[in-house]
Design a protein around this motif. Structure first.
Motif, PDB file in Angstrom:
ATOM      1  N   VAL A  51      -7.872  -2.583  -3.804  1.00 35.05           N
ATOM      2  CA  VAL A  51      -7.246  -1.331  -3.291  1.00 35.05           C
ATOM      3  C   VAL A  51      -8.311  -0.554  -2.241  1.00 35.05           C
ATOM      4  CG1 VAL A  51      -6.499   0.967  -3.584  1.00 35.05           C
ATOM      5  CG2 VAL A  51      -5.744  -1.063  -5.017  1.00 35.05           C
ATOM      6  N   GLN A  52      -8.049  -0.138  -1.297  1.00 37.81           N
ATOM      7  CA  GLN A  52      -9.033   0.454  -0.282  1.00 37.81           C
ATOM      8  C   GLN A  52      -8.297   1.656   0.406  1.00 37.81           C
ATOM      9  OE1 GLN A  52     -12.167  -1.036   0.251  1.00 37.81           O
ATOM     10  NE2 GLN A  52     -12.610   0.795   1.101  1.00 37.81           N
ATOM     11  N   ASP A  53      -8.975   2.899  -0.028  1.00 38.05           N
ATOM     12  CA  ASP A  53      -8.198   4.211   0.546  1.00 38.05           C
ATOM     13  C   ASP A  53      -9.194   4.444   1.995  1.00 38.05           C
ATOM     14  OD1 ASP A  53      -6.613   4.282  -1.497  1.00 38.05           O
ATOM     15  OD2 ASP A  53      -7.615   5.806  -2.563  1.00 38.05           O
ATOM     16  N   ALA A  54      -8.066   5.031   2.849  1.00 37.80           N
ATOM     17  CA  ALA A  54      -8.593   5.460   3.980  1.00 37.80           C
ATOM     18  C   ALA A  54      -7.937   6.929   4.304  1.00 37.80           C
ATOM     19  CB  ALA A  54      -8.532   4.488   5.252  1.00 37.80           C
ATOM     20  N   PRO A  55      -8.491   8.014   4.140  1.00 36.86           N
ATOM     21  CA  PRO A  55      -8.274   9.424   4.468  1.00 36.86           C
ATOM     22  C   PRO A  55      -7.670   9.665   5.907  1.00 36.86           C
ATOM     23  CG  PRO A  55     -10.121   9.610   3.015  1.00 36.86           C
ATOM     24  CD  PRO A  55      -9.900   7.950   3.567  1.00 36.86           C
ATOM     25  N   LEU A  56      -6.777   9.977   6.297  1.00 32.38           N
ATOM     26  CA  LEU A  56      -6.136  10.352   7.610  1.00 32.38           C
ATOM     27  C   LEU A  56      -5.615  11.619   7.680  1.00 32.38           C
ATOM     28  CD1 LEU A  56      -4.194   6.910   8.334  1.00 32.38           C
ATOM     29  CD2 LEU A  56      -6.506   7.491   9.097  1.00 32.38           C
ATOM     30  N   GLY A  57      -6.408  12.622   7.662  1.00 29.83           N
ATOM     31  CA  GLY A  57      -6.062  14.170   7.716  1.00 29.83           C
ATOM     32  C   GLY A  57      -5.501  14.517   6.358  1.00 29.83           C
ATOM     33  N   ALA A  58      -4.180  14.902   6.255  1.00 27.25           N
ATOM     34  CA  ALA A  58      -3.557  15.308   5.028  1.00 27.25           C
ATOM     35  C   ALA A  58      -2.909  13.976   4.331  1.00 27.25           C
ATOM     36  CB  ALA A  58      -2.458  16.243   5.347  1.00 27.25           C
ATOM     37  N   VAL A  59      -3.063  12.841   4.966  1.00 31.48           N
ATOM     38  CA  VAL A  59      -2.532  11.601   4.444  1.00 31.48           C
ATOM     39  C   VAL A  59      -3.607  10.567   3.959  1.00 31.48           C
ATOM     40  CG1 VAL A  59      -0.974   9.748   4.754  1.00 31.48           C
ATOM     41  CG2 VAL A  59      -0.489  11.995   5.673  1.00 31.48           C
ATOM     42  N   SER A  61      -4.063   6.763   3.394  1.00 31.73           N
ATOM     43  CA  SER A  61      -3.527   5.462   3.505  1.00 31.73           C
ATOM     44  C   SER A  61      -4.177   4.478   2.612  1.00 31.73           C
ATOM     45  CB  SER A  61      -3.574   4.860   5.083  1.00 31.73           C
ATOM     46  OG  SER A  61      -3.136   3.669   5.211  1.00 31.73           O
ATOM     47  N   ARG A  62      -3.531   4.056   1.748  1.00 32.84           N
ATOM     48  CA  ARG A  62      -3.910   3.089   0.806  1.00 32.84           C
ATOM     49  C   ARG A  62      -3.747   1.542   1.112  1.00 32.84           C
ATOM     50  NH1 ARG A  62      -3.238   5.032  -5.211  1.00 32.84           N
ATOM     51  NH2 ARG A  62      -5.130   6.304  -4.404  1.00 32.84           N
ATOM     52  N   THR A  63      -4.529   0.725   1.373  1.00 29.70           N
ATOM     53  CA  THR A  63      -4.201  -0.774   1.736  1.00 29.70           C
ATOM     54  C   THR A  63      -4.560  -1.554   0.359  1.00 29.70           C
ATOM     55  OG1 THR A  63      -5.202  -0.390   3.925  1.00 29.70           O
ATOM     56  CG2 THR A  63      -5.242  -2.787   3.058  1.00 29.70           C
ATOM     57  N   VAL A  64      -3.487  -2.208   0.085  1.00 34.02           N
ATOM     58  CA  VAL A  64      -3.374  -3.111  -1.321  1.00 34.02           C
ATOM     59  C   VAL A  64      -3.374  -4.376  -0.913  1.00 34.02           C
ATOM     60  CG1 VAL A  64      -2.124  -3.277  -3.214  1.00 34.02           C
ATOM     61  CG2 VAL A  64      -2.194  -1.073  -2.216  1.00 34.02           C
ATOM     62  N   VAL A  65      -4.208  -5.308  -1.434  1.00 34.68           N
ATOM     63  CA  VAL A  65      -3.928  -6.738  -1.410  1.00 34.68           C
ATOM     64  C   VAL A  65      -3.658  -7.515  -2.672  1.00 34.68           C
ATOM     65  CG1 VAL A  65      -5.104  -8.702  -1.012  1.00 34.68           C
ATOM     66  CG2 VAL A  65      -5.992  -6.760   0.163  1.00 34.68           C
ATOM     67  N   HIS A 105      -3.165 -17.520  -7.277  1.00 30.83           N
ATOM     68  CA  HIS A 105      -3.336 -17.341  -5.830  1.00 30.83           C
ATOM     69  C   HIS A 105      -3.614 -15.740  -5.601  1.00 30.83           C
ATOM     70  CE1 HIS A 105      -1.744 -21.203  -5.015  1.00 30.83           C
ATOM     71  NE2 HIS A 105      -0.858 -21.144  -6.182  1.00 30.83           N
ATOM     72  N   HIS A 106      -4.570 -15.507  -4.779  1.00 35.42           N
ATOM     73  CA  HIS A 106      -5.010 -14.250  -4.297  1.00 35.42           C
ATOM     74  C   HIS A 106      -4.949 -14.010  -2.560  1.00 35.42           C
ATOM     75  CE1 HIS A 106      -6.547 -13.401  -8.421  1.00 35.42           C
ATOM     76  NE2 HIS A 106      -7.014 -14.779  -8.327  1.00 35.42           N
ATOM     77  N   GLY A 107      -4.949 -12.933  -2.541  1.00 31.95           N
ATOM     78  CA  GLY A 107      -4.700 -12.465  -0.948  1.00 31.95           C
ATOM     79  C   GLY A 107      -3.559 -12.941  -0.269  1.00 31.95           C
ATOM     80  N   VAL A 108      -2.466 -12.817  -1.117  1.00 40.88           N
ATOM     81  CA  VAL A 108      -1.270 -13.486  -0.430  1.00 40.88           C
ATOM     82  C   VAL A 108      -0.477 -12.391   0.248  1.00 40.88           C
ATOM     83  CG1 VAL A 108      -1.214 -15.364  -2.176  1.00 40.88           C
ATOM     84  CG2 VAL A 108      -0.023 -13.065  -2.561  1.00 40.88           C
ATOM     85  N   ALA A 109      -0.524 -11.296   0.156  1.00 33.04           N
ATOM     86  CA  ALA A 109      -0.063 -10.264   0.892  1.00 33.04           C
ATOM     87  C   ALA A 109      -0.707  -9.068   0.745  1.00 33.04           C
ATOM     88  CB  ALA A 109       1.362  -9.807   0.073  1.00 33.04           C
ATOM     89  N   LEU A 110      -0.534  -8.100   2.191  1.00 35.37           N
ATOM     90  CA  LEU A 110      -1.428  -6.772   2.427  1.00 35.37           C
ATOM     91  C   LEU A 110      -0.143  -5.738   2.393  1.00 35.37           C
ATOM     92  CD1 LEU A 110      -4.255  -6.248   4.055  1.00 35.37           C
ATOM     93  CD2 LEU A 110      -2.388  -5.024   4.704  1.00 35.37           C
ATOM     94  N   LEU A 111      -0.242  -4.694   1.790  1.00 32.77           N
ATOM     95  CA  LEU A 111       0.609  -3.517   1.725  1.00 32.77           C
ATOM     96  C   LEU A 111      -0.148  -2.252   2.113  1.00 32.77           C
ATOM     97  CD1 LEU A 111       2.781  -4.002  -1.498  1.00 32.77           C
ATOM     98  CD2 LEU A 111       3.111  -5.276   0.525  1.00 32.77           C
ATOM     99  N   THR A 112       0.709  -1.269   2.682  1.00 29.42           N
ATOM    100  CA  THR A 112       0.058   0.141   2.986  1.00 29.42           C
ATOM    101  C   THR A 112       0.889   1.126   2.555  1.00 29.42           C
ATOM    102  OG1 THR A 112      -1.155  -0.829   5.037  1.00 29.42           O
ATOM    103  CG2 THR A 112      -0.788   1.527   4.897  1.00 29.42           C
ATOM    104  N   CYS A 139     -11.603  -3.246  -1.820  1.00 26.85           N
ATOM    105  CA  CYS A 139     -11.512  -4.440  -1.050  1.00 26.85           C
ATOM    106  C   CYS A 139     -13.051  -4.867  -0.310  1.00 26.85           C
ATOM    107  CB  CYS A 139     -10.595  -4.352   0.023  1.00 26.85           C
ATOM    108  SG  CYS A 139      -8.541  -4.189  -0.884  1.00 26.85           S
ATOM    109  N   THR A 140     -13.759  -3.828  -0.028  1.00 30.65           N
ATOM    110  CA  THR A 140     -15.163  -4.343   0.576  1.00 30.65           C
ATOM    111  C   THR A 140     -15.903  -5.135  -0.265  1.00 30.65           C
ATOM    112  OG1 THR A 140     -16.005  -2.082  -0.219  1.00 30.65           O
ATOM    113  CG2 THR A 140     -15.210  -1.983   2.027  1.00 30.65           C
TER     114      THR A 140
END
Length: 426
Positions: A51-59, A61-65, A105-112, A139-140
């Motif tokens: 999981v990788q979070d990226a703050p975008l102001g009030a939102v 965005s969470r990237t999930v693999v 299997h890993h890294g098969v899909a990426l969601l936001t 995720c880093t």
């Protein structure tokens, strides 16, 4: 009441009774629950790789693999958003995988997703749920292994396998090693170079096996370990048998027939026999039969069919070699052996025949290759034999005879004149 009316009433009564039985049985049949289909596809376990979070102001965005593990022995399809493959809140279909291959299997899909509006969302596959929360690896630092290997292998044969190791959102890794193993047995450790590792393993005995590749980060690295696995079926691949005949040249003492197969693994046996075509056994070839044995490691074997000497001028003929009673499948069961024509013996000149003489009187000259005279003299020579020579010879004989007769008469006349002259003088 007439007889026909009585029959009609009986028929109507029977129809009403049958209809009542059907109506009475229908609710019971509708109320009986349908038998549930057995879930024999194996277990599907969803996995949140990172999981990788990226703050975008009030939102936020969470990237999930996403990844998964499947114990099924074949691909399993579960439609996304259909109730068995959903996200637990919001839209059930977010692009998650719908086809699950055997193994890990890993890294098969990426969601936001929006982490503030959906803080407790998870991925549910059947009865298993993988929570998506900040406690998952970042995720880093997370890694994924993609394993490439053949689906089947021959027991005891070399199998080449490759593992690609990547940081899920940052490209390939630059160090560490990959440990390969079959059925959790002894590991073969290979350093990672250029983001991948390659190993050569020996295929195990026949049966279903599991191949695993485990990434081990370099000492002191912040990367996290990861692994992947896949199914490997080991089976003897004898392969179908084929039979083919080599070309036969004039004067050959035998015909060579080759029995071959696509794979050299395992032992295979097959019987062969010859059969007449336009060629006849005992005249054009020697009948033969036997058994060909291809031992483990052999791809082909040769069979020789004896060929007797054939008379001059014999035409081109053929016969067959047939495969029967094979221990495995046969893709080509017959081969045609073509025997070429035998050239005719050249015609002999009279001078070359026994008792002949090139200078004998009355001998007929031999003809040449083009059907013309075989005289050593040029064709323009008047003594050379040409067509119509018999007529010319007869004419010459007649003329000679006439000339000879005339000469004799002339000599007789001269002698008679001289005699008469002597008589007068005396």
């Amino acid at each position: 009441m007439t007889r026909s009316s009585a029959h009609l009433r009986v028929a109507c009564g029977i129809g009403v009774a049958v209809l009542a039985l059907l109506l009475g049985a229908a609710p019971a049949a509708l109320a009986e629950p349908a038998a549930s289909a057995p879930a024999a596809d194996g277990a599907i376990v969803p996995v949140v790789d990172c999981v990788q979070d990226a703050p975008l102001g009030a939102v936020v965005s969470r990237t999930v693999v996403l990844g998964y593990r499947s114990t099924a022995d074949r691909p399993v399809t579960i439609p996304a958003g259909g109730g068995q493959n959903d996200l637990t809140s919001g839209a059930p279909d977010r692009g998650q995988p719908s086809t699950f291959l055997p193994g890990e299997h890993h890294g098969v899909a990426l969601l936001t997703i929006d982490a503030q509006s959906e803080p407790t969302v998870g991925w549910r596959v059947r009865d298993a749920v993988a929570p998506i929360d900040p406690a998952a690896p970042a995720c880093t630092a997370a890694t994924a292994v993609t394993l490439s290997a053949p689906a089947t292998a021959e027991p005891g044969r070399a199998v080449v396998v490759t593992a690609a190791v990547t940081r899920l959102l940052l490209g390939p890794v630059g160090g560490g090693a990959v440990a390969f193993s079959l059925d959790d047995g002894d590991e073969t450790v290979v350093p990672v170079a250029g983001g991948s590792a390659r190993a050569t393993l020996v295929a195990p005995s026949a049966g279903a096996h599991t191949l695993t590749a485990r990434y081990v980060p370099a000492e002191g690295s912040a990367l996290r370990p990861s692994s992947a696995s896949t199914a490997l079926a080991s089976a003897s691949a004898v392969g179908p048998l084929t039979v083919a005949a080599n070309s036969v040249v004039a004067g050959s003492a035998s015909a060579i027939v080759v029995v071959s197969r696509g794979s050299a693994a395992g032992e295979a046996t097959v019987d062969y026999t010859t059969a007449d075509g336009t060629a006849r056994a005992g005249l054009d070839y020697a009948a033969a039969s036997g058994t060909v044995v291809l031992a483990d490691g052999m791809r082909e074997a040769t069979v020789r069919i004896p060929l007797p000497a054939r008379v001059a001028g014999a035409p081109a003929v053929s016969f067959f070699v047939l495969l029967q009673r094979a221990s495995t499948t046969v893709s080509t069961a017959s081969a045609v052996v073509l025997l070429p024509a035998v050239p005719a013996a050249p015609a002999l000149a009279v001078a070359d025949q026994p008792g002949g003489s090139s200078g004998a009187s009355g001998a007929r000259p031999a003809t040449g290759d083009r059907g013309g005279p075989a005289s050593a003299l040029p064709l323009a020579d008047p003594t050379a034999r040409v067509d119509g020579g018999a007529g010319q010879d007869l004419l010459l004989l007649i003329v000679g005879a006439l000339l000879t007769a005339g000469g004799i008469v002339g000599v007789v006349s001269v002698i008679r004149g001289m005699t008469m002259e002597r008589a007068r003088a005396s």
